[in-house]
Design a protein around this motif. Structure first.
Motif, PDB file in Angstrom:
ATOM      1  N   PHE A 177     -51.802  -4.599  19.135  1.00 13.39           N
ATOM      2  CA  PHE A 177     -50.992  -5.731  19.565  1.00 13.39           C
ATOM      3  C   PHE A 177     -49.657  -5.281  20.160  1.00 13.39           C
ATOM      4  CE2 PHE A 177     -48.038  -9.328  18.570  1.00 13.39           C
ATOM      5  CZ  PHE A 177     -48.656 -10.301  19.343  1.00 13.39           C
ATOM      6  N   ASN A 178     -49.094  -4.240  19.607  1.00 11.10           N
ATOM      7  CA  ASN A 178     -47.797  -3.756  20.086  1.00 11.10           C
ATOM      8  C   ASN A 178     -47.917  -2.803  21.272  1.00 11.10           C
ATOM      9  OD1 ASN A 178     -46.313  -5.194  18.181  1.00 11.10           O
ATOM     10  ND2 ASN A 178     -46.544  -3.578  16.632  1.00 11.10           N
ATOM     11  N   SER A 179     -49.139  -2.494  21.650  1.00  7.41           N
ATOM     12  CA  SER A 179     -49.348  -1.638  22.811  1.00  7.41           C
ATOM     13  C   SER A 179     -49.035  -2.413  24.098  1.00  7.41           C
ATOM     14  CB  SER A 179     -50.797  -1.144  22.844  1.00  7.41           C
ATOM     15  OG  SER A 179     -51.094  -0.525  24.076  1.00  7.41           O
ATOM     16  N   LYS A 181     -50.685  -1.842  26.842  1.00  4.14           N
ATOM     17  CA  LYS A 181     -51.898  -1.779  27.665  1.00  4.14           C
ATOM     18  C   LYS A 181     -52.712  -3.067  27.542  1.00  4.14           C
ATOM     19  CE  LYS A 181     -52.324   3.244  27.129  1.00  4.14           C
ATOM     20  NZ  LYS A 181     -53.203   4.340  26.632  1.00  4.14           N
ATOM     21  N   ASP A 182     -53.169  -3.584  28.670  1.00  2.74           N
ATOM     22  CA  ASP A 182     -53.963  -4.814  28.674  1.00  2.74           C
ATOM     23  C   ASP A 182     -55.267  -4.643  27.901  1.00  2.74           C
ATOM     24  OD1 ASP A 182     -52.062  -6.119  30.180  1.00  2.74           O
ATOM     25  OD2 ASP A 182     -53.057  -5.719  32.105  1.00  2.74           O
ATOM     26  N   GLU A 183     -55.877  -3.454  28.020  1.00  2.00           N
ATOM     27  CA  GLU A 183     -57.162  -3.242  27.332  1.00  2.00           C
ATOM     28  C   GLU A 183     -56.979  -3.266  25.814  1.00  2.00           C
ATOM     29  OE1 GLU A 183     -55.901   0.847  29.078  1.00  2.00           O
ATOM     30  OE2 GLU A 183     -55.849  -1.289  29.619  1.00  2.00           O
ATOM     31  N   ASP A 184     -55.818  -2.846  25.325  1.00  2.00           N
ATOM     32  CA  ASP A 184     -55.564  -2.897  23.878  1.00  2.00           C
ATOM     33  C   ASP A 184     -55.411  -4.353  23.404  1.00  2.00           C
ATOM     34  OD1 ASP A 184     -55.711  -0.179  23.616  1.00  2.00           O
ATOM     35  OD2 ASP A 184     -53.546   0.148  23.703  1.00  2.00           O
ATOM     36  N   PHE A 185     -54.747  -5.146  24.221  1.00  2.00           N
ATOM     37  CA  PHE A 185     -54.622  -6.558  23.856  1.00  2.00           C
ATOM     38  C   PHE A 185     -55.991  -7.242  23.872  1.00  2.00           C
ATOM     39  CE2 PHE A 185     -53.836 -11.070  24.996  1.00  2.00           C
ATOM     40  CZ  PHE A 185     -53.148 -11.443  23.843  1.00  2.00           C
ATOM     41  N   ASP A 186     -56.820  -6.903  24.845  1.00  2.00           N
ATOM     42  CA  ASP A 186     -58.176  -7.451  24.887  1.00  2.00           C
ATOM     43  C   ASP A 186     -58.951  -7.054  23.640  1.00  2.00           C
ATOM     44  OD1 ASP A 186     -57.635  -8.534  27.360  1.00  2.00           O
ATOM     45  OD2 ASP A 186     -58.552  -6.882  28.495  1.00  2.00           O
ATOM     46  N   GLU A 187     -58.747  -5.849  23.183  1.00  2.00           N
ATOM     47  CA  GLU A 187     -59.469  -5.356  22.010  1.00  2.00           C
ATOM     48  C   GLU A 187     -59.045  -6.101  20.747  1.00  2.00           C
ATOM     49  OE1 GLU A 187     -62.307  -3.166  20.055  1.00  2.00           O
ATOM     50  OE2 GLU A 187     -61.886  -3.205  22.223  1.00  2.00           O
ATOM     51  N   VAL A 188     -57.741  -6.320  20.598  1.00  2.00           N
ATOM     52  CA  VAL A 188     -57.274  -7.020  19.401  1.00  2.00           C
ATOM     53  C   VAL A 188     -57.687  -8.494  19.441  1.00  2.00           C
ATOM     54  CG1 VAL A 188     -54.965  -7.741  20.185  1.00  2.00           C
ATOM     55  CG2 VAL A 188     -55.347  -7.199  17.784  1.00  2.00           C
ATOM     56  N   MET A 189     -57.783  -9.052  20.646  1.00  2.00           N
ATOM     57  CA  MET A 189     -58.218 -10.451  20.765  1.00  2.00           C
ATOM     58  C   MET A 189     -59.680 -10.610  20.352  1.00  2.00           C
ATOM     59  SD  MET A 189     -55.944 -12.660  21.446  1.00  2.00           S
ATOM     60  CE  MET A 189     -57.074 -13.995  21.859  1.00  2.00           C
ATOM     61  N   ARG A 232     -37.463  -8.844  18.838  1.00  2.00           N
ATOM     62  CA  ARG A 232     -38.587  -9.127  19.747  1.00  2.00           C
ATOM     63  C   ARG A 232     -39.952  -9.112  19.067  1.00  2.00           C
ATOM     64  NH1 ARG A 232     -37.022  -9.165  25.202  1.00  2.00           N
ATOM     65  NH2 ARG A 232     -34.770  -9.448  25.220  1.00  2.00           N
ATOM     66  N   LYS A 233     -40.005  -8.852  17.774  1.00  2.00           N
ATOM     67  CA  LYS A 233     -41.292  -8.912  17.076  1.00  2.00           C
ATOM     68  C   LYS A 233     -41.062  -9.197  15.594  1.00  2.00           C
ATOM     69  CE  LYS A 233     -42.369  -4.778  18.357  1.00  2.00           C
ATOM     70  NZ  LYS A 233     -43.050  -3.476  18.561  1.00  2.00           N
ATOM     71  N   VAL A 234     -42.060  -9.808  14.983  1.00  2.00           N
ATOM     72  CA  VAL A 234     -41.961 -10.110  13.559  1.00  2.00           C
ATOM     73  C   VAL A 234     -43.373 -10.185  12.989  1.00  2.00           C
ATOM     74  CG1 VAL A 234     -42.078 -12.656  13.658  1.00  2.00           C
ATOM     75  CG2 VAL A 234     -40.700 -11.547  11.885  1.00  2.00           C
ATOM     76  N   LYS A 235     -43.482  -9.928  11.684  1.00  2.00           N
ATOM     77  CA  LYS A 235     -44.775  -9.952  10.997  1.00  2.00           C
ATOM     78  C   LYS A 235     -44.666 -10.884   9.787  1.00  2.00           C
ATOM     79  CE  LYS A 235     -46.075  -6.140   9.004  1.00  2.00           C
ATOM     80  NZ  LYS A 235     -46.659  -4.780   8.798  1.00  2.00           N
TER      81      LYS A 235
END
Length: 301
Positions: A177-179, A181-189, A232-235
Motif C-alpha cells: 500500500f505504501n509503495s 508502484k501501480d502494480e503494488d497497489f493493484d496487488e493489495v487491492m 500523510r498516512k495513518v494506521k
C-alpha cells in the motif's frame, strides 16, 4: 393501506356528521344559489360551506397526508376545517371594517404576489426545459481557467486512498500500500477484494479532512486526523482488521481550489446566470410582440 382519495370517498357520511360538530355556522341556509368567488370544477363536490366560502372534496384530498389511517384522517380534517372557518370568519370581518383604500392596497399586493409566483413557476419550467443540462464541461473548465483566482480554498483539501485488510495480512498489505508502484497497489487491492473488506480508491477526487473523518470515525480519537494530515498516512487497528489511509495530494488553505472541487459551484453560477438571461430575454420578446400587435393601450386622459 388505502390512499387519501379512496378514504375521502368512503368517509362521505363521516364528513357530514363531523361538520355538524365543528360549528353551527357551517351550513347557514341561503335563498337561491351561493355566489362563490372561488371557482368549482364540475367533478368537484362541496363538502364544507361557510358564507360565500367553500371547500371541495378535492381541496380536502390535497391536505390529507398519504400515510394516515382513516381515524387519523377524520381528526386531521376536523382540525383543518375548524382552522379554515376561523380564518375565513376573520377575513370576512376584516373586509367589513377595513377602509376601501387599504383593501385596494391589499388587492394590488395580491396581484403582484400572484404575478411573482407565476413568473417563478414559469421560469422553473423554462429552466427545466431549456437549460437544465446546457452547461458543457468545456465551458465549466474555461470559466475556471479564467476566474481561478476567485476560488481560494477556505480549508485544506486532499486526495486519498484507504484499504482495510485482515490482521494476518497487515505487514504485506502495508508494504504494498505504501509503495509508489501501480502494480503494488493493484496487488493489495486483490487482497482487499478477495477478503470482501472496505476500501476507497477514488483517488482523483478532492475531499475535505472532515469528510475522511466522517468515513473513518476512529480518526476523531487521539488526534489521529491531524496526524494523517501532517504525516500523510495513518494506521487504525482493531482485533481482526487493519485500516490503512494515505494522503496522495494536499492543497492547503488559501491556495487555488482544484477544478473538480469547485466544478459544481461553477455550474450553479453559470446556470443562475443563464436563468436570469433567459427570463430577461423572454420578457423583452413578449414586450416587443405586444407592441407589434398593438396590444398595449395607454389612456392619457
Amino acid at each position: 393501506m388505502k390512499s387519501p382519495i379512496l378514504r375521502l370517498d368512503t368517509m362521505k357520511f363521516t364528513y357530514i356528521s363531523l361538520l355538524i360538530l365543528v360549528s353551527p355556522i357551517l351550513f347557514l341556509s341561503c335563498k337561491g344559489k351561493f355566489n362563490f368567488s372561488k371557482q368549482k370544477a364540475e367533478n368537484e363536490k362541496i363538502v364544507v360551506q361557510y358564507g360565500e366560502h367553500f371547500l371541495t372534496d378535492r381541496d380536502l384530498k390535497l391536505i390529507l397526508p398519504k400515510d394516515y389511517t382513516k381515524e387519523d384522517s377524520v381528526n386531521w380534517v376536523k382540525t383543518y376545517i375548524e382552522e379554515w372557518v376561523k380564518k375565513k370568519a376573520i377575513v370576512d370581518k376584516a373586509e367589513e371594517n377595513i377602509d376601501e383604500l387599504t383593501l385596494k392596497e391589499i388587492e394590488n399586493k395580491i396581484v403582484e404576489y400572484r404575478q411573482d409566483l407565476l413568473i417563478n413557476a414559469y421560469n422553473n419550467y423554462l429552466i427545466e426545459k431549456n437549460i437544465k443540462d446546457s452547461v458543457t464541461d468545456e465551458e465549466l473548465f474555461q470559466y475556471y481557467e479564467k476566474h481561478k483566482d476567485s476560488f481560494p480554498l477556505v480549508k485544506e483539501v486532499v486526495q486519498f486512498r484507504a484499504i482495510t485488510v485482515d490482521k494476518s495480512e497487515e505487514n504485506q498489505a502495508e508494504r504494498l500500500f505504501n509503495s509508489s508502484k501501480d502494480e503494488d497497489f493493484d496487488e493489495v487491492m486483490k487482497m482487499v477484494l478477495q477478503a470482501g473488506n472496505a476500501y476507497h480508491d477514488k483517488d482523483s477526487i478532492w475531499y475535505s479532512p472532515e469528510y475522511i473523518a466522517a468515513q473513518f470515525p476512529e480518526l476523531n480519537q487521539n488526534d489521529q486526523l491531524s496526524q494523517l494530515i501532517s504525516r500523510r498516512k495513518v494506521k487504525i487497528s482493531d482485533e481482526n482488521t487493519v485500516t490503512l489511509i494515505k494522503i496522495l495530494n494536499l492543497k492547503p488553505k488559501g491556495s487555488t481550489a482544484p477544478y473538480e472541487f469547485v466544478k459544481p459551484t461553477i455550474k450553479n453560477l453559470l446556470l443562475n446566470k443563464r436563468k436570469l438571461n433567459l427570463l430577461s430575454e423572454l420578457q423583452n420578446q413578449l414586450y416587443k410582440e405586444a407592441i407589434n400587435k398593438n396590444e398595449i393601450k395607454i389612456n392619457e386622459n
